[in-house]
Design a protein around this motif. Structure first.
Motif, mmCIF file in Angstrom:
data_model
loop_
_atom_site.group_PDB
_atom_site.id
_atom_site.type_symbol
_atom_site.label_atom_id
_atom_site.label_comp_id
_atom_site.label_asym_id
_atom_site.label_seq_id
_atom_site.Cartn_x
_atom_site.Cartn_y
_atom_site.Cartn_z
ATOM 1 N N LEU A 189 -3.613 11.290 6.717
ATOM 2 C CA LEU A 189 -4.902 10.624 6.607
ATOM 3 C C LEU A 189 -5.845 11.063 7.721
ATOM 4 O O LEU A 189 -5.436 11.700 8.691
ATOM 5 C CB LEU A 189 -4.703 9.106 6.637
ATOM 6 C CG LEU A 189 -3.826 8.549 5.507
ATOM 7 C CD1 LEU A 189 -3.591 7.059 5.704
ATOM 8 C CD2 LEU A 189 -4.456 8.825 4.148
ATOM 9 N N ALA A 190 -7.103 10.662 7.591
ATOM 10 C CA ALA A 190 -8.125 11.102 8.549
ATOM 11 C C ALA A 190 -7.890 10.531 9.937
ATOM 12 O O ALA A 190 -8.307 11.137 10.931
ATOM 13 C CB ALA A 190 -9.507 10.684 8.037
ATOM 14 N N ALA A 238 -9.683 6.227 1.861
ATOM 15 C CA ALA A 238 -10.997 5.653 2.155
ATOM 16 C C ALA A 238 -10.928 4.685 3.329
ATOM 17 O O ALA A 238 -11.814 4.682 4.196
ATOM 18 C CB ALA A 238 -11.543 4.955 0.916
ATOM 19 N N TRP A 239 -9.910 3.857 3.364
ATOM 20 C CA TRP A 239 -9.831 2.853 4.421
ATOM 21 C C TRP A 239 -9.489 3.485 5.770
ATOM 22 O O TRP A 239 -9.994 3.037 6.798
ATOM 23 C CB TRP A 239 -8.821 1.772 4.041
ATOM 24 C CG TRP A 239 -9.257 0.994 2.826
ATOM 25 C CD1 TRP A 239 -10.509 0.962 2.276
ATOM 26 C CD2 TRP A 239 -8.443 0.166 1.999
ATOM 27 N NE1 TRP A 239 -10.526 0.151 1.162
ATOM 28 C CE2 TRP A 239 -9.281 -0.347 0.968
ATOM 29 C CE3 TRP A 239 -7.094 -0.194 2.016
ATOM 30 C CZ2 TRP A 239 -8.799 -1.203 -0.020
ATOM 31 C CZ3 TRP A 239 -6.611 -1.051 1.033
ATOM 32 C CH2 TRP A 239 -7.459 -1.540 0.025
ATOM 33 N N ALA A 240 -8.664 4.511 5.766
ATOM 34 C CA ALA A 240 -8.398 5.216 7.027
ATOM 35 C C ALA A 240 -9.676 5.855 7.547
ATOM 36 O O ALA A 240 -10.010 5.749 8.736
ATOM 37 C CB ALA A 240 -7.313 6.262 6.823
ATOM 38 N N ILE A 278 0.832 -1.203 0.000
ATOM 39 C CA ILE A 278 0.000 0.000 0.000
ATOM 40 C C ILE A 278 0.864 1.250 0.000
ATOM 41 O O ILE A 278 0.431 2.321 -0.422
ATOM 42 C CB ILE A 278 -0.957 -0.001 1.206
ATOM 43 C CG1 ILE A 278 -2.040 1.071 1.087
ATOM 44 C CG2 ILE A 278 -0.188 0.179 2.511
ATOM 45 C CD1 ILE A 278 -3.089 0.758 0.069
ATOM 46 N N ASP A 279 2.127 1.127 0.464
ATOM 47 C CA ASP A 279 3.091 2.222 0.394
ATOM 48 C C ASP A 279 4.485 1.643 0.604
ATOM 49 O O ASP A 279 4.633 0.521 1.103
ATOM 50 C CB ASP A 279 2.805 3.308 1.418
ATOM 51 C CG ASP A 279 3.178 4.695 0.906
ATOM 52 O OD1 ASP A 279 3.990 4.777 -0.051
ATOM 53 O OD2 ASP A 279 2.660 5.689 1.432
ATOM 54 N N THR A 329 -3.417 5.727 -3.201
ATOM 55 C CA THR A 329 -3.803 6.941 -2.473
ATOM 56 C C THR A 329 -5.284 6.921 -2.121
ATOM 57 O O THR A 329 -5.673 7.193 -0.973
ATOM 58 C CB THR A 329 -3.466 8.195 -3.293
ATOM 59 O OG1 THR A 329 -2.055 8.231 -3.546
ATOM 60 C CG2 THR A 329 -3.871 9.456 -2.549
ATOM 61 N N ALA A 330 -6.121 6.578 -3.091
ATOM 62 C CA ALA A 330 -7.560 6.513 -2.827
ATOM 63 C C ALA A 330 -7.876 5.444 -1.790
ATOM 64 O O ALA A 330 -8.740 5.637 -0.920
ATOM 65 C CB ALA A 330 -8.316 6.233 -4.128
#
Length: 261
Positions: free
Chosen positions: A199-200, A174-176, A153-154, A169-170
């Protein structure tokens, strides 16, 4: 406490028998609640390699959540690759290519990131991102929320950027936002744990090395990851490396993570 054992990139067909036996012994010691097998199970997607992998996974004595990697699709058999790309994988590990495991303490969601038209790269579609997010939204506060992919994922190093998951990135965003704690992957045979910025809410990439294959990176031994989780105490991710001197896996690194609730 719940214990998750991540086994990645074993590349059966290139497995090292002493390391296989050390992995079986480690599982007997840990008695994990779940084994996550995050792709590249075989070297060339041959039926015998899948059967050998299945036999070893059965010896680990725990529920199994498995995903195919790019090596688990036939490379040179073009008919199989484009007409029935996952038939050999499914014969050994089942037809569910987006498996989900849920217990009182764990929610683990698998995502098929391989594509028959891609030789090596992986991607996650907008539909897959949304499906995973819906699962995550259903999690309870007590559950550690884990997403499993094959390609990372990174990445930590610029030279590994070509191997990063397409649409990463998307997926991260979204998952965070949906509550994921960890995204586990493999593919590059390089273990690390890293926080994903911007991220959120906190989200961590947990990458595994190659579990039992001779295809190790220079200076990087065979390794697996162990995740320990209790809602009260939090999460610890341990990297267990194979020690040739001792003939066993030993804990080489431990990273404490405090998921946000």
């Amino acid at each position: 406490m719940s214990v998750l054992l991540q086994v990645s990139d074993p590349h059966f067909g290139t497995e090292r028998p002493p390391v296989v036996e050390a992995l079986v012994a480690l599982a007997a010691q840990l008695r994990p609640d779940l084994v996550v097998l995050s792709g590249d199970i075989t070297q060339r997607a041959r039926p015998g390699q899948f059967r050998a992998a299945r036999a070893v996974m059965d010896r680990l004595g725990a529920p199994l959540l498995a995903l195919p990697g790019n090596h688990d699709i036939a490379l040179l058999d073009l008919w199989s690759r484009f007409v029935r790309p996952y038939a050999r994988y499914s014969a050994a590990f089942g037809a569910d290519l987006g498996p989900v495991f849920a217990s009182n303490d764990l929610l683990v969601v698998g995502v098929k990131t391989t594509r028959r038209r891609r030789h090596k790269d992986g991607e996650v579609s907008s539909e897959q991102i949304d499906v995973v997010a819906r699962y995550l939204h259903q999690a309870t506060p007590e559950q550690l929320r884990v997403v499993v992919v094959h390609q990372p994922i990174d990445v930590m190093r610029p030279e590994d950027e070509p191997d990063r998951l397409h649409n990463h990135t998307a997926a991260q965003q979204a998952w965070a936002a949906a509550g994921a704690d960890l995204v586990m992957g493999g593919h590059i045979h390089l273990p690390y744990v890293m926080p994903l910025p911007g991220l959120a809410r906190p989200l961590w990439a947990v990458q595994a090395g190659t579990a039992v294959s001779s295809r190790v990176r220079s200076g990087v031994p065979n390794s697996v990851n162990v995740v320990r989780w209790t809602p009260a105490a939090g999460c610890v991710v341990e990297q267990w490396d194979f020690s040739a001197a001792g003939g066993a896996f030993v804990c080489a690194l431990s990273t404490a993570i405090s998921p946000h609730r």
